[in-house]
Motif scaffolding. Structure first.
Motif, PDB file in Angstrom:
ATOM      1  N   THR A 172      47.466  30.433  60.248  1.00 30.47           N
ATOM      2  CA  THR A 172      48.350  29.997  59.169  1.00 30.47           C
ATOM      3  C   THR A 172      47.643  29.009  58.251  1.00 30.47           C
ATOM      4  N   ALA A 173      46.919  28.062  58.837  1.00 31.67           N
ATOM      5  CA  ALA A 173      46.201  27.075  58.034  1.00 31.67           C
ATOM      6  C   ALA A 173      45.154  27.750  57.149  1.00 31.67           C
ATOM      7  N   LEU A 174      44.414  28.691  57.699  1.00 29.52           N
ATOM      8  CA  LEU A 174      43.412  29.408  56.916  1.00 29.52           C
ATOM      9  C   LEU A 174      44.054  30.197  55.782  1.00 29.52           C
ATOM     10  N   ALA A 175      45.177  30.850  56.080  1.00 31.93           N
ATOM     11  CA  ALA A 175      45.882  31.621  55.054  1.00 31.93           C
ATOM     12  C   ALA A 175      46.316  30.723  53.910  1.00 31.93           C
ATOM     13  N   ILE A 176      46.811  29.537  54.222  1.00 35.80           N
ATOM     14  CA  ILE A 176      47.270  28.599  53.199  1.00 35.80           C
ATOM     15  C   ILE A 176      46.112  28.119  52.337  1.00 35.80           C
ATOM     16  N   VAL A 177      45.024  27.707  52.989  1.00 31.68           N
ATOM     17  CA  VAL A 177      43.885  27.156  52.251  1.00 31.68           C
ATOM     18  C   VAL A 177      43.197  28.221  51.411  1.00 31.68           C
ATOM     19  N   VAL A 178      42.931  29.389  51.997  1.00 31.38           N
ATOM     20  CA  VAL A 178      42.228  30.444  51.264  1.00 31.38           C
ATOM     21  C   VAL A 178      43.069  30.951  50.098  1.00 31.38           C
ATOM     22  N   SER A 179      44.365  31.152  50.337  1.00 27.81           N
ATOM     23  CA  SER A 179      45.243  31.602  49.257  1.00 27.81           C
ATOM     24  C   SER A 179      45.254  30.603  48.113  1.00 27.81           C
ATOM     25  N   GLY A 180      45.338  29.317  48.441  1.00 29.74           N
ATOM     26  CA  GLY A 180      45.335  28.288  47.404  1.00 29.74           C
ATOM     27  C   GLY A 180      44.029  28.227  46.646  1.00 29.74           C
ATOM     28  N   LEU A 181      42.904  28.330  47.364  1.00 29.11           N
ATOM     29  CA  LEU A 181      41.595  28.259  46.719  1.00 29.11           C
ATOM     30  C   LEU A 181      41.349  29.432  45.779  1.00 29.11           C
ATOM     31  N   VAL A 182      41.623  30.645  46.255  1.00 26.21           N
ATOM     32  CA  VAL A 182      41.387  31.826  45.420  1.00 26.21           C
ATOM     33  C   VAL A 182      42.314  31.818  44.212  1.00 26.21           C
ATOM     34  N   PHE A 183      43.555  31.418  44.417  1.00 30.73           N
ATOM     35  CA  PHE A 183      44.514  31.302  43.325  1.00 30.73           C
ATOM     36  C   PHE A 183      43.993  30.338  42.263  1.00 30.73           C
ATOM     37  N   ALA A 184      43.465  29.196  42.703  1.00 36.33           N
ATOM     38  CA  ALA A 184      42.942  28.204  41.765  1.00 36.33           C
ATOM     39  C   ALA A 184      41.710  28.728  41.033  1.00 36.33           C
ATOM     40  N   LEU A 185      40.808  29.371  41.759  1.00 37.90           N
ATOM     41  CA  LEU A 185      39.582  29.870  41.140  1.00 37.90           C
ATOM     42  C   LEU A 185      39.873  30.897  40.050  1.00 37.90           C
ATOM     43  N   VAL A 186      40.831  31.773  40.300  1.00 36.58           N
ATOM     44  CA  VAL A 186      41.194  32.778  39.294  1.00 36.58           C
ATOM     45  C   VAL A 186      41.734  32.108  38.029  1.00 36.58           C
ATOM     46  N   HIS A 187      42.418  30.988  38.186  1.00 33.79           N
ATOM     47  CA  HIS A 187      43.029  30.316  37.037  1.00 33.79           C
ATOM     48  C   HIS A 187      42.062  29.447  36.236  1.00 33.79           C
ATOM     49  N   ILE A 188      40.861  29.217  36.738  1.00 30.22           N
ATOM     50  CA  ILE A 188      39.915  28.406  35.974  1.00 30.22           C
ATOM     51  C   ILE A 188      38.720  29.219  35.477  1.00 30.22           C
ATOM     52  N   LEU A 189      38.834  30.536  35.539  1.00 28.97           N
ATOM     53  CA  LEU A 189      37.710  31.392  35.152  1.00 28.97           C
ATOM     54  C   LEU A 189      37.275  31.163  33.713  1.00 28.97           C
ATOM     55  N   THR A 190      38.215  30.972  32.828  1.00 26.96           N
ATOM     56  CA  THR A 190      37.879  30.851  31.411  1.00 26.96           C
ATOM     57  C   THR A 190      38.103  29.439  30.867  1.00 26.96           C
ATOM     58  N   VAL A 191      38.243  28.472  31.758  1.00 25.04           N
ATOM     59  CA  VAL A 191      38.424  27.087  31.324  1.00 25.04           C
ATOM     60  C   VAL A 191      37.113  26.569  30.740  1.00 25.04           C
ATOM     61  N   SER A 192      37.209  25.833  29.639  1.00 21.68           N
ATOM     62  CA  SER A 192      36.002  25.490  28.877  1.00 21.68           C
ATOM     63  C   SER A 192      35.430  24.108  29.145  1.00 21.68           C
ATOM     64  N   THR A 193      36.189  23.209  29.774  1.00 18.23           N
ATOM     65  CA  THR A 193      35.677  21.858  29.990  1.00 18.23           C
ATOM     66  C   THR A 193      35.803  21.475  31.466  1.00 18.23           C
ATOM     67  N   PRO A 194      34.925  20.598  31.966  1.00 14.44           N
ATOM     68  CA  PRO A 194      35.017  20.157  33.364  1.00 14.44           C
ATOM     69  C   PRO A 194      36.342  19.463  33.684  1.00 14.44           C
ATOM     70  N   THR A 195      36.855  18.681  32.732  1.00  9.68           N
ATOM     71  CA  THR A 195      38.121  17.985  32.967  1.00  9.68           C
ATOM     72  C   THR A 195      39.265  18.970  33.142  1.00  9.68           C
ATOM     73  N   ALA A 196      39.312  19.960  32.262  1.00  8.29           N
ATOM     74  CA  ALA A 196      40.364  20.969  32.370  1.00  8.29           C
ATOM     75  C   ALA A 196      40.221  21.760  33.665  1.00  8.29           C
ATOM     76  N   ALA A 197      38.986  22.069  34.048  1.00  9.12           N
ATOM     77  CA  ALA A 197      38.756  22.795  35.293  1.00  9.12           C
ATOM     78  C   ALA A 197      39.259  21.992  36.485  1.00  9.12           C
ATOM     79  N   MET A 198      39.014  20.681  36.462  1.00  7.94           N
ATOM     80  CA  MET A 198      39.470  19.822  37.549  1.00  7.94           C
ATOM     81  C   MET A 198      40.991  19.757  37.598  1.00  7.94           C
ATOM     82  N   VAL A 199      41.610  19.518  36.440  1.00  4.17           N
ATOM     83  CA  VAL A 199      43.066  19.364  36.404  1.00  4.17           C
ATOM     84  C   VAL A 199      43.762  20.672  36.758  1.00  4.17           C
ATOM     85  N   ILE A 200      43.365  21.740  36.088  1.00  4.20           N
ATOM     86  CA  ILE A 200      44.012  23.031  36.342  1.00  4.20           C
ATOM     87  C   ILE A 200      43.685  23.527  37.742  1.00  4.20           C
ATOM     88  N   GLY A 201      42.439  23.335  38.168  1.00  2.00           N
ATOM     89  CA  GLY A 201      42.044  23.778  39.501  1.00  2.00           C
ATOM     90  C   GLY A 201      42.829  23.075  40.593  1.00  2.00           C
TER      91      GLY A 201
END
Length: 242
Positions: A172-201
């Motif tokens: 369960t813990a792995l499912a939660i962490v991996v799902s959250g990480l992959v979800f975040a990575l997909v949402h920062i693919l086209t982010v243009s600044t490090p600050t935005a990547a940090m906040v959105i990620g």
């Protein structure tokens, strides 16, 4: 857990299917981003439709193929695509709390609230506006993403961990962490600044992990879907009113 969402037989879908959907969506998003830098497409409506389709098609396509060809041919049985009245309460709570945390991150990163949110031009309020400003980001997108990230991906990770000897808690813990990480990575693919990547990620990881925890706890996607709709609506609706 509702008996309707208990897996009747071992599915043949798993980590490979989740990886294929993630990689396909990533490639399409990056290709569209590269095309946009070269001025294509010029029609803003076509550009907006494509920005949704490059994510929706691979994610939903993977879910449907996994269920119909390699699973029980039921989104309820395979991925817990079901709703219970309590899911409304859980979902609203998780969605609001996650958005509050995202707001704190926005203030810390940008110096003001809401700068990571959507912005819209003068509303026309025709059918296109209803789709682009409301249905796509607030309803359609969240449902498709929950089916993939908390339905297919989280369950695949948990199932893989259990089949390799992991305890239920570890799975369960792995499912939660991996799902959250992959979800975040997909949402920062086209982010243009490090600050935005940090906040959105960080914001999307927090939400993704919370939604995964909720879906793992209940065995359903109803609460996670309500949470996702709430999380997005709290960005979109204020932007439309601004």
């Amino acid at each position: 857990m509702d008996s309707a969402v208990r897996v009747a037989r071992t599915p043949r879908w798993g980590i490979t299917d989740a990886a294929v959907g993630t990689v396909a969506a990533t490639i399409l998003v990056l290709l569209l981003s590269a095309a946009a830098l070269r001025g294509w497409p010029q029609d803003p409506r076509l550009s907006e439709v494509l920005s949704y389709l490059v994510v929706w098609v691979p994610l939903l396509g993977t879910v449907l193929i996994a269920s119909w060809w390699r699973g029980a041919k039921s989104l309820v049985t395979d991925f817990g695509f079901a709703f219970h009245p309590l899911d409304l309460l859980w979902g609203l709570t998780v969605g609001v709390l996650a958005r509050l945390l995202a707001g704190i991150l926005e203030i810390a990163g940008y110096g003001r609230l809401g700068s990571a949110g959507a912005t819209f031009g003068e509303p026309v309020r025709d059918l296109w506006w209803v789709f682009a400003a409301l249905l796509a980001p607030v309803l359609i997108g969240p449902v498709i993403e929950e089916l993939f990230f908390r339905g297919l991906l989280a369950r695949a990770v948990a199932g893989s961990a259990r089949s390799n000897g992991g305890s239920r808690r570890t799975a369960t813990a792995l499912a939660i962490v991996v799902s959250g990480l992959v979800f975040a990575l997909v949402h920062i693919l086209t982010v243009s600044t490090p600050t935005a990547a940090m906040v959105i990620g960080l914001s999307t990881f927090i939400f993704g992990a919370a939604a995964a925890a909720l879906s793992q706890l209940t065995g359903r996607l109803g609460g996670a879907s309500v949470a996702h709709i709430t999380f997005n609506a709290l960005v979109v609706v204020p932007a439309l009113m601004g």
